[in-house]
Design an enzyme around this catalytic site. Structure first.
Site, PDB file in Angstrom:
ATOM      1  N   LYS A 192      50.279  40.003  83.162  1.00 31.32           N
ATOM      2  CA  LYS A 192      51.340  41.017  83.148  1.00 31.32           C
ATOM      3  C   LYS A 192      51.578  41.390  84.601  1.00 31.32           C
ATOM      4  O   LYS A 192      51.424  42.545  85.025  1.00 31.32           O
ATOM      5  CB  LYS A 192      50.883  42.207  82.278  1.00 31.32           C
ATOM      6  N   ASP A 248      41.944  38.646  73.489  1.00 33.11           N
ATOM      7  CA  ASP A 248      41.553  39.195  72.190  1.00 33.11           C
ATOM      8  C   ASP A 248      42.768  39.276  71.274  1.00 33.11           C
ATOM      9  O   ASP A 248      42.745  38.825  70.125  1.00 33.11           O
ATOM     10  CB  ASP A 248      40.932  40.587  72.396  1.00 33.11           C
ATOM     11  N   ASP A 252      44.003  36.531  67.845  1.00 36.36           N
ATOM     12  CA  ASP A 252      44.250  36.922  66.445  1.00 36.36           C
ATOM     13  C   ASP A 252      45.655  36.501  66.021  1.00 36.36           C
ATOM     14  O   ASP A 252      45.877  36.051  64.898  1.00 36.36           O
ATOM     15  CB  ASP A 252      44.100  38.436  66.255  1.00 36.36           C
TER      16      ASP A 252
HETATM   17  C1  IPM Z   1      36.547  39.613  68.998  1.00 35.58           C
HETATM   18  C2  IPM Z   1      36.434  40.986  68.404  1.00 35.58           C
HETATM   19  C3  IPM Z   1      35.634  41.880  69.328  1.00 35.58           C
HETATM   20  C4  IPM Z   1      36.381  41.951  70.650  1.00 35.58           C
HETATM   21  C5  IPM Z   1      35.377  43.291  68.757  1.00 35.58           C
HETATM   22  C6  IPM Z   1      34.596  43.249  67.471  1.00 35.58           C
HETATM   23  C7  IPM Z   1      34.705  44.206  69.740  1.00 35.58           C
HETATM   24  O1  IPM Z   1      37.692  41.498  68.114  1.00 35.58           O
HETATM   25  O2  IPM Z   1      35.509  38.977  69.256  1.00 35.58           O
HETATM   26  O3  IPM Z   1      37.674  39.161  69.196  1.00 35.58           O
HETATM   27  O4  IPM Z   1      37.310  42.759  70.805  1.00 35.58           O
HETATM   28  O5  IPM Z   1      36.028  41.193  71.556  1.00 35.58           O
HETATM   29 MG    MG Z   2      39.253  40.147  68.413  1.00 32.84          MG
END
Ligand code: IPM
Ligand code: MG
Length: 375
Positions: A192, A248, A252
């Site tokens: 960013k 992170d 996802d």
């Molecule tokens: C991941 C998870 C962790 C992170 C959490 C559980 C702290 O979301 O491994 O991606 O944010 O790293």
């Molecule tokens: Mg995560």
């Protein structure tokens, strides 16, 4: 007979169930191929808070460090979610990642053809998706200090610190470039830089590292537009490298391409080598899923595919790693699905909807080995 020492950290929620599945698979490969695994069981996360009052005991951290690799399920859950608590399950993850200097988190995303209907993304966009997110794991907002809430005359104030040294950036960028070189030779660095000083330093370090990897095509992408492109043209990406929090979030998002968060494995590695390979921590990217914990509903594939990464990266066993990946694909091809993998339209006709244990057993069967045989 070759022997390896592995730490197993089941953790909380669905962690113990998915770890049980992955251990079955690793033990089956070991007995099939004639090597031995000596397991060290370690309690961490909420389970350790209940048992010992801390998320992971320092002695356990030392014992884990002495192993060849670590397999972890998940930590956390509503029981330990008090926002004012000073002891939190996630501290175990940060102690492992930071304490063992596992600065690079590798999150590969591929789409098994049989799982295309399980993704809400249109099938034509999923064709050819094969990307690797390299997430910086031991700095940034997760480790920067101060990180706290304060009482002030203006009311409560909270602060987190986004901090990167050039060395922290360089080592993860170098690894990502090496990995890109072994793949399709394309690296997207995500930042960013139009807002953050850390991102501007990140960009400079990437550009300074480029001459060492002249054969890798590098481009910079802002994180917001990257988030959009990950669903618009996911097949265009090869390797992405980015700071801790961006990685992170983007991983996802990318998991949706694979059909379910439950499919995605990860490997966290640093520079330290053992006699067999790179020391590493292997875990699925899904969390502890407390809503389905203890009910034989969790998808063990992400953990089993993490075990395959462990075989490859930490034990140097490329053949067995590929066999485990093929066994997961074969079980899916044969119609086995945990609940999270039921097609997006809900039509499970012709599929065999199973629990964690049956899915794990179906994968073991497809390795061509019986658990315990030959040991
Ligand atoms: C991941 C998870 C962790 C992170 C959490 C559980 C702290 O979301 O491994 O991606 O944010 O790293
Ligand atoms: Mg995560």
């Amino acid at each position: 007979m070759a022997g390896y020492r592995l730490a197993a950290i089941p953790g909380d929620g669905v962690g113990p169930e998915v770890i049980a599945g992955a251990r079955l698979v690793l033990d089956a490969v070991a007995s099939r191929d004639g090597f031995s695994i000596d397991w060290l069981d370690v309690v961490a996360g909420g389970a350790a808070i209940d048992a010992y009052g801390v998320a992971i005991r320092p002695d356990d951290l030392d014992a884990v460090e002495a192993c060849d690799a670590v397999l972890l399920g998940a930590v956390g859950g509503p029981r330990w979610d008090d926002p004012d608590a000073t002891v939190r399950p996630e501290q175990a993850l940060f102690a492992l990642r930071g304490g063992l200097e596992l600065f690079a988190n590798l999150r590969p995303v591929t789409v098994l053809p049989a799982l295309v209907p399980s993704s809400p993304v249109r099938p034509e966009l999923l064709e050819g998706v094969d990307l690797l997110i390299v997430r910086e794991l031991t700095s940034g907002l997760y480790f920067g200090r101060p990180s706290e809430q304060r009482e002030t005359p203006e009311g409560r104030v909270a602060v987190d610190t986004l901090w990167y040294t050039e060395g922290e950036i360089r080592r993860v960028v170098r690894l990502a470039m090496e990995l890109a070189r072994g793949r399709r030779g394309r690296l997207t660095s995500v930042d960013k830089a139009n807002v953050l000083a850390t991102s501007r330093l990140w960009r400079k370090v990437v550009d300074e590292t480029r001459p060492e990897f002249a054969d890798v095509e590098v481009n910079h992408q802002l994180v917001d537009s990257c988030a959009m492109l990950l669903v618009r043209r996911p097949a265009a990406f090869d390797v992405l490298v980015t700071e801790n929090l961006f990685g992170d979030i983007l991983s996802d998002e990318a998991a949706v391409l694979a059909g379910s968060l439950g499919m995605l494995p990860s490997a966290s590695v640093g520079d330290r080598r053992t006699a067999h390979g790179r020391f590493g921590l292997y875990e699925p990217i899904h969390g502890s899923a407390p809503d389905i914990a203890g009910r034989d509903l969790a998808n063990p594939c992400g953990t089993i595919l993490s075990a395959a990464m462990l075989l490859r990266w930490s034990l140097g066993l490329d053949g067995p790693a590929a066999d485990v990946e093929a066994a997961v694909a074969a079980a899916i091809d044969d119609g086995y699905r945990t609940g999270d993998l039921v097609p997006a339209d809900g039509d499970a006709a012709g599929l065999r909807v199973v629990g964690t244990r049956e899915m794990s057993a179906a994968i073991v069967d497809r390795l061509g080995a019986r658990v315990g045989a030959g040991t």
